[in-house]
Design a protein around this motif. Structure first.
Motif, PDB file in Angstrom:
ATOM      1  N   GLN A  45       4.188  15.450  -2.341  1.00  0.00           N
ATOM      2  CA  GLN A  45       3.680  14.253  -2.598  1.00  0.00           C
ATOM      3  C   GLN A  45       2.958  13.987  -1.758  1.00  0.00           C
ATOM      4  OE1 GLN A  45       5.555  10.818  -4.665  1.00  0.00           O
ATOM      5  NE2 GLN A  45       3.366  10.095  -4.763  1.00  0.00           N
ATOM      6  N   ALA A  46       0.780  13.590  -1.778  1.00  0.00           N
ATOM      7  CA  ALA A  46       0.453  13.055  -0.528  1.00  0.00           C
ATOM      8  C   ALA A  46       0.574  11.916  -0.133  1.00  0.00           C
ATOM      9  CB  ALA A  46      -1.047  13.148  -0.646  1.00  0.00           C
ATOM     10  N   THR A  47       0.931  11.991   1.248  1.00  0.00           N
ATOM     11  CA  THR A  47       1.134  10.515   1.602  1.00  0.00           C
ATOM     12  C   THR A  47       0.426  10.738   2.860  1.00  0.00           C
ATOM     13  OG1 THR A  47       2.853  11.412   3.508  1.00  0.00           O
ATOM     14  CG2 THR A  47       4.037  10.698   1.004  1.00  0.00           C
ATOM     15  N   SER A  48       0.353   9.337   3.412  1.00  0.00           N
ATOM     16  CA  SER A  48      -0.458   8.668   4.580  1.00  0.00           C
ATOM     17  C   SER A  48       0.555   8.408   5.665  1.00  0.00           C
ATOM     18  CB  SER A  48      -0.646   7.051   4.248  1.00  0.00           C
ATOM     19  OG  SER A  48      -1.197   6.638   5.884  1.00  0.00           O
ATOM     20  N   SER A  49      -0.609   9.497   6.821  1.00  0.00           N
ATOM     21  CA  SER A  49       0.390   8.869   7.723  1.00  0.00           C
ATOM     22  C   SER A  49       0.562   7.771   8.356  1.00  0.00           C
ATOM     23  CB  SER A  49      -0.597  10.298   9.491  1.00  0.00           C
ATOM     24  OG  SER A  49      -1.914   8.938   9.445  1.00  0.00           O
ATOM     25  N   VAL A  50      -0.510   6.204   7.441  1.00  0.00           N
ATOM     26  CA  VAL A  50      -0.060   5.137   8.433  1.00  0.00           C
ATOM     27  C   VAL A  50       0.357   4.655   7.151  1.00  0.00           C
ATOM     28  CG1 VAL A  50      -1.445   2.829   8.811  1.00  0.00           C
ATOM     29  CG2 VAL A  50      -3.025   5.002   9.016  1.00  0.00           C
ATOM     30  N   PRO A  51       1.464   3.905   7.881  1.00  0.00           N
ATOM     31  CA  PRO A  51       2.838   3.465   7.011  1.00  0.00           C
ATOM     32  C   PRO A  51       2.377   2.363   5.417  1.00  0.00           C
ATOM     33  CG  PRO A  51       3.894   2.924   8.985  1.00  0.00           C
ATOM     34  CD  PRO A  51       2.150   4.016   9.219  1.00  0.00           C
ATOM     35  N   TRP A  52       1.411   1.290   6.732  1.00  0.00           N
ATOM     36  CA  TRP A  52       0.943   0.593   5.660  1.00  0.00           C
ATOM     37  C   TRP A  52      -0.018   0.222   4.636  1.00  0.00           C
ATOM     38  CZ3 TRP A  52       1.641  -0.167  11.058  1.00  0.00           C
ATOM     39  CH2 TRP A  52       0.008   0.249  11.625  1.00  0.00           C
ATOM     40  N   ARG A  53      -1.177   1.871   4.923  1.00  0.00           N
ATOM     41  CA  ARG A  53      -2.090   1.870   3.989  1.00  0.00           C
ATOM     42  C   ARG A  53      -2.121   3.481   3.145  1.00  0.00           C
ATOM     43  NH1 ARG A  53      -7.412   1.223   4.308  1.00  0.00           N
ATOM     44  NH2 ARG A  53      -9.472   2.653   3.766  1.00  0.00           N
ATOM     45  N   ARG A  54      -2.272   2.861   2.014  1.00  0.00           N
ATOM     46  CA  ARG A  54      -2.160   3.904   0.711  1.00  0.00           C
ATOM     47  C   ARG A  54      -3.161   5.612   1.281  1.00  0.00           C
ATOM     48  NH1 ARG A  54      -4.682   3.965  -4.074  1.00  0.00           N
ATOM     49  NH2 ARG A  54      -5.991   2.625  -3.191  1.00  0.00           N
ATOM     50  N   ALA A  55      -2.411   6.339   1.032  1.00  0.00           N
ATOM     51  CA  ALA A  55      -2.710   7.949   0.879  1.00  0.00           C
ATOM     52  C   ALA A  55      -4.399   7.884   0.179  1.00  0.00           C
ATOM     53  CB  ALA A  55      -2.147   9.677   0.838  1.00  0.00           C
ATOM     54  N   ASN A  56      -5.281   8.681   0.636  1.00  0.00           N
ATOM     55  CA  ASN A  56      -6.588   9.022  -0.472  1.00  0.00           C
ATOM     56  C   ASN A  56      -6.871   8.701  -0.859  1.00  0.00           C
ATOM     57  OD1 ASN A  56      -5.023  12.558   0.203  1.00  0.00           O
ATOM     58  ND2 ASN A  56      -3.894  12.044  -2.116  1.00  0.00           N
ATOM     59  N   VAL A  57      -7.534   7.163  -0.571  1.00  0.00           N
ATOM     60  CA  VAL A  57      -8.401   6.245  -0.845  1.00  0.00           C
ATOM     61  C   VAL A  57      -9.166   6.880  -0.685  1.00  0.00           C
ATOM     62  CG1 VAL A  57      -8.744   3.730  -0.441  1.00  0.00           C
ATOM     63  CG2 VAL A  57      -6.899   4.689   0.599  1.00  0.00           C
ATOM     64  N   ARG A  58     -10.158   6.175  -2.299  1.00  0.00           N
ATOM     65  CA  ARG A  58     -11.904   6.719  -2.360  1.00  0.00           C
ATOM     66  C   ARG A  58     -12.317   5.204  -3.162  1.00  0.00           C
ATOM     67  NH1 ARG A  58     -10.636   9.521   0.644  1.00  0.00           N
ATOM     68  NH2 ARG A  58     -10.832  11.742   0.280  1.00  0.00           N
ATOM     69  N   HIS A  59     -13.440   4.373  -2.343  1.00  0.00           N
ATOM     70  CA  HIS A  59     -13.981   3.354  -2.794  1.00  0.00           C
ATOM     71  C   HIS A  59     -15.206   4.053  -3.265  1.00  0.00           C
ATOM     72  CE1 HIS A  59     -11.014   0.734  -2.532  1.00  0.00           C
ATOM     73  NE2 HIS A  59     -10.833   0.723  -1.416  1.00  0.00           N
ATOM     74  N   THR A  60     -16.592   3.474  -4.533  1.00  0.00           N
ATOM     75  CA  THR A  60     -17.269   4.339  -4.809  1.00  0.00           C
ATOM     76  C   THR A  60     -18.429   3.285  -3.305  1.00  0.00           C
ATOM     77  OG1 THR A  60     -17.346   4.882  -6.997  1.00  0.00           O
ATOM     78  CG2 THR A  60     -19.129   3.695  -6.436  1.00  0.00           C
ATOM     79  N   ASN A  79       1.300  -1.303   0.572  1.00  0.00           N
ATOM     80  CA  ASN A  79       0.296  -0.089  -0.395  1.00  0.00           C
ATOM     81  C   ASN A  79       1.194   1.293   0.170  1.00  0.00           C
ATOM     82  OD1 ASN A  79      -3.055  -0.111   0.244  1.00  0.00           O
ATOM     83  ND2 ASN A  79      -2.696  -1.802   0.244  1.00  0.00           N
ATOM     84  N   ALA A  80       2.293   0.974   0.726  1.00  0.00           N
ATOM     85  CA  ALA A  80       2.686   2.439   1.041  1.00  0.00           C
ATOM     86  C   ALA A  80       3.643   2.950  -0.233  1.00  0.00           C
ATOM     87  CB  ALA A  80       3.344   2.271   2.345  1.00  0.00           C
ATOM     88  N   LEU A  81       4.099   1.703  -1.038  1.00  0.00           N
ATOM     89  CA  LEU A  81       4.652   1.365  -2.311  1.00  0.00           C
ATOM     90  C   LEU A  81       3.369   1.649  -3.369  1.00  0.00           C
ATOM     91  CD1 LEU A  81       7.043  -2.099  -1.926  1.00  0.00           C
ATOM     92  CD2 LEU A  81       7.844   0.320  -1.696  1.00  0.00           C
ATOM     93  N   ARG A  82       2.901   1.956  -3.170  1.00  0.00           N
ATOM     94  CA  ARG A  82       1.683   2.271  -4.709  1.00  0.00           C
ATOM     95  C   ARG A  82       1.792   3.646  -4.409  1.00  0.00           C
ATOM     96  NH1 ARG A  82      -1.140  -0.975  -7.678  1.00  0.00           N
ATOM     97  NH2 ARG A  82      -1.044  -3.304  -6.875  1.00  0.00           N
ATOM     98  N   ASP A  83       2.159   4.441  -3.148  1.00  0.00           N
ATOM     99  CA  ASP A  83       1.683   5.834  -3.841  1.00  0.00           C
ATOM    100  C   ASP A  83       3.222   6.519  -4.394  1.00  0.00           C
ATOM    101  OD1 ASP A  83      -0.062   6.167  -1.586  1.00  0.00           O
ATOM    102  OD2 ASP A  83       0.395   6.489  -0.119  1.00  0.00           O
ATOM    103  N   VAL A  84       4.391   5.330  -3.875  1.00  0.00           N
ATOM    104  CA  VAL A  84       5.155   6.593  -4.828  1.00  0.00           C
ATOM    105  C   VAL A  84       6.198   5.421  -5.444  1.00  0.00           C
ATOM    106  CG1 VAL A  84       6.780   7.112  -2.341  1.00  0.00           C
ATOM    107  CG2 VAL A  84       7.148   4.742  -3.181  1.00  0.00           C
ATOM    108  N   VAL A  85       5.489   4.220  -6.363  1.00  0.00           N
ATOM    109  CA  VAL A  85       5.440   3.707  -7.654  1.00  0.00           C
ATOM    110  C   VAL A  85       4.408   3.407  -8.150  1.00  0.00           C
ATOM    111  CG1 VAL A  85       7.006   1.740  -8.582  1.00  0.00           C
ATOM    112  CG2 VAL A  85       7.728   2.384  -7.004  1.00  0.00           C
TER     113      VAL A  85
END
Length: 559
Positions: A184-199, A131-137
């Motif tokens: 770049q927007a990063t999450s304060s939780v290491p294992w969770r992506r930032a700005n997660v949105r689900h319908t 999840n954290a790697l998806r914010d940077v890659v």
């Protein structure tokens, strides 16, 4: 702190796919691979290579037929390096898709190189959470490549500025070609992506247990272990804070042993309140926890040593058991394998259960992140396709007259095989269950066969030898009794010869939906609205729960 010097990846033909060095001058892959292959299979995960300069510890992991090698010439934590290799394989599978193939790594080497650079910094393991790697890659995507090729932005949504809208191309930033000064927007939780949105906000809990049971020739359980995995799927916007409550008869603290948790779980809460998991989940599917349960209980060993009757021995409530009965028939060359089915696992519910379907805010059974079918619930667990595996000794050359005496199924064997496979489909299991007359015994299926050894195959072509032994007769014996005395040694020879050809064990494989051997169940799954962020007021996520018990040749009966 463990130092990772390099990472080498090889395909199923031991052809180098990737060489990535982190620090120092580690030995080349062309040097390490022959030293690794020189060890006889199965090769250990840690091999000491004293002939290299300097002496090197070589760590290895095989996943999807790909070989991962990591050399370390300094003192390291072995478990940390091995866990790093497993994390690398899992991250590549998450980004490139499952199964992990050599062609995927070759086609997306730029993404793999970015991931390896982010996961290790100067030889020190840094970030290994997908999840954290998806914010940077950026994950490889055909649409992103197409947009980037025509000059349109191809960055992930987390890298866009807050003022960007999906209808204004002018407000979007230009495609990133290199490092920029824009934060770049990063999450304060290491294992969770930032700005997660689900319908649609959904949460699924899938608990899977694997059975390992050993039965004695009398049918008494010698050991019974259930290893469980709690898989969680979180498709919730923002940063949700969840509380999952597990329960079982006798209390979780008395049943669960050796629990392991994802880093997101608050361990202090579990220690204070066993069975309660408080966590902020990663986005998507992940393994929340694992555990082990002794189904016989802590007093099983005392029962084995002090119990004199079968009534006081430990009891098991499992879907099926098997028993092997060797040395049957006039020549002691026949055997029987009897499969006993538990009448509880018919898959039919006596009355409709309102909890069998899910709804908003409830623990539903209709949808699951694991993709299980709708058949089989906690009220009516159902046995899926069952298989009985019967290993054969080396001296067996053929099985004659292999047939199912009672029940259904298809038993297969070819001359020269080392085992017999007996398959019973779910439809045949239902038919067999319907023939059960009740009484709590359950349905029984029986397989019978005759073993043929090498001596039996050549006996017909060779002349019968003359008996050279002498026999002592009693004058008072009748002629029929004297004839019986003469033939008794011959019968004993047959029994001794065929005894070594008899199967000594049998294993059962099956899966049951809607049931867990340990009795663990999800009592509640709640969202802490006070500690959660970004979900929105009045939003109640959909919840679903599924149970699955699996035995992969796990129920073994010995004779």
């Amino acid at each position: 702190m463990s130092t990772v010097e390099a990472l080498y990846i090889f395909d199923e033909h031991n052809t180098p796919l990737l060489e990535h060095s982190y620090v120092g001058r580690p030995p080349a892959s062309s040097t390490l691979l022959p030293l690794y292959l020189s060890h006889a299979a199965p090769r250990p995960s840690l091999i000491y290579l004293p002939n290299t300069n300097p002496a090197t510890l070589l760590y290895s992991v095989i996943q999807d037929q790909l070989l991962f090698l990591c050399p370390c010439s300094s003192d390291t934590e072995p478990l940390q390096v091995l866990e790093f290799l497993h994390r690398v394989a899992d991250v590549l599978e998450d980004f490139l898709g499952s199964p992990l193939l050599a062609s995927k790594i070759e086609a997306h080497y730029d993404v793999v190189a970015q991931l390896l650079n982010e996961m290790v910094d100067g030889g020190i393991i840094a970030c290994t959470e997908p999840n954290a790697l998806r914010d940077v890659v950026d994950a490889p995507n055909f649409i992103k490549s197409l947009l980037g090729g025509v000059g349109l932005p191809s960055s992930t949504p987390s890298s866009l500025t807050p003022s960007a809208t999906p209808f204004s191309l002018a407000s979007r930033p230009s495609p990133r070609l290199g490092p920029t000064n824009t934060p770049q927007a990063t999450s304060s939780v290491p294992w969770r992506r930032a700005n997660v949105r689900h319908t649609s906000n959904e949460m699924y809990v899938d608990i899977v247990e694997t059975l390992e049971v050993t039965l004695s020739p009398s049918g008494r359980p010698l050991s019974a272990i259930a290893n469980g995995t709690v898989a969680f799927t979180a498709k919730v916007s923002g940063v949700p804070d969840l509380i999952l409550q597990l329960g079982c008869p006798g209390g979780v603290q008395n049943a669960v042993a050796l629990p392991v948790f994802h880093p997101c779980v608050r361990l202090n809460r579990w220690k204070e309140r066993p069975g309660e998991l408080s966590f902020v989940p990663p986005d998507g599917r992940f393994v929340l926890a694992g555990y082990e349960v002794d189904l016989l209980g802590p007093a099983a060993l005392d029962a084995f040593s002090t119990s004199a009757s079968a009534k006081s021995s430990p009891k098991l409530n499992i879907p099926a058991t098997v028993s092997v009965h060797p040395s049957l028939g006039p020549s002691a060359s026949d055997f029987e394998v009897r499969l006993q089915l538990n009448p509880r696992f018919t898959g039919k519910s006596p009355a409709p259960n309102s909890s069998s379907t899910g709804g908003k805010g409830g623990l539903g059974r209709g949808i699951s992140g694991a993709g299980f079918s709708s058949s089989g619930t906690t009220a009516a667990p159902a046995i899926e396709e069952m298989a009985v595996h019967i290993p054969l000794p080396v001296g067996v050359r053929n099985i004659a007259d292999l047939r199912v005496l009672k029940g259904n199924g298809d038993a297969s064997y070819s001359p020269g095989d080392r085992s017999i496979e007996w398959h019973i489909s779910s439809r045949e299991i239902s038919l067999l269950m319907s023939q059960d007359r009740g009484g709590g015994v359950g349905a029984t299926a029986t397989l019978r066969g005759t073993v043929i050894g090498q001596e039996d195959e050549t006996a017909e072509s060779e002349p019968a030898p003359f008996a050279t032994g002498t026999y002592d007769y009693d004058d008072e014996q009748t002629p029929s009794q004297q004839e019986k005395t003469k033939t008794e040694p011959r019968k004993i020879d047959y029994a001794k010869r065929n005894k070594v050809l008899m199967p000594s064990c049998a294993t059962v494989s099956f899966s049951v939906k809607g049931w867990l051997a340990s009795g663990i169940k999800v009592e509640s799954l709640n969202l802490d609205h006070k500690r959660s962020k970004g979900l929105g007021s009045g939003v109640t996520p959909y919840k679903g729960v599924k149970y699955l018990c699996v035995s992969r040749r796990g129920v073994e009966a010995r004779c």
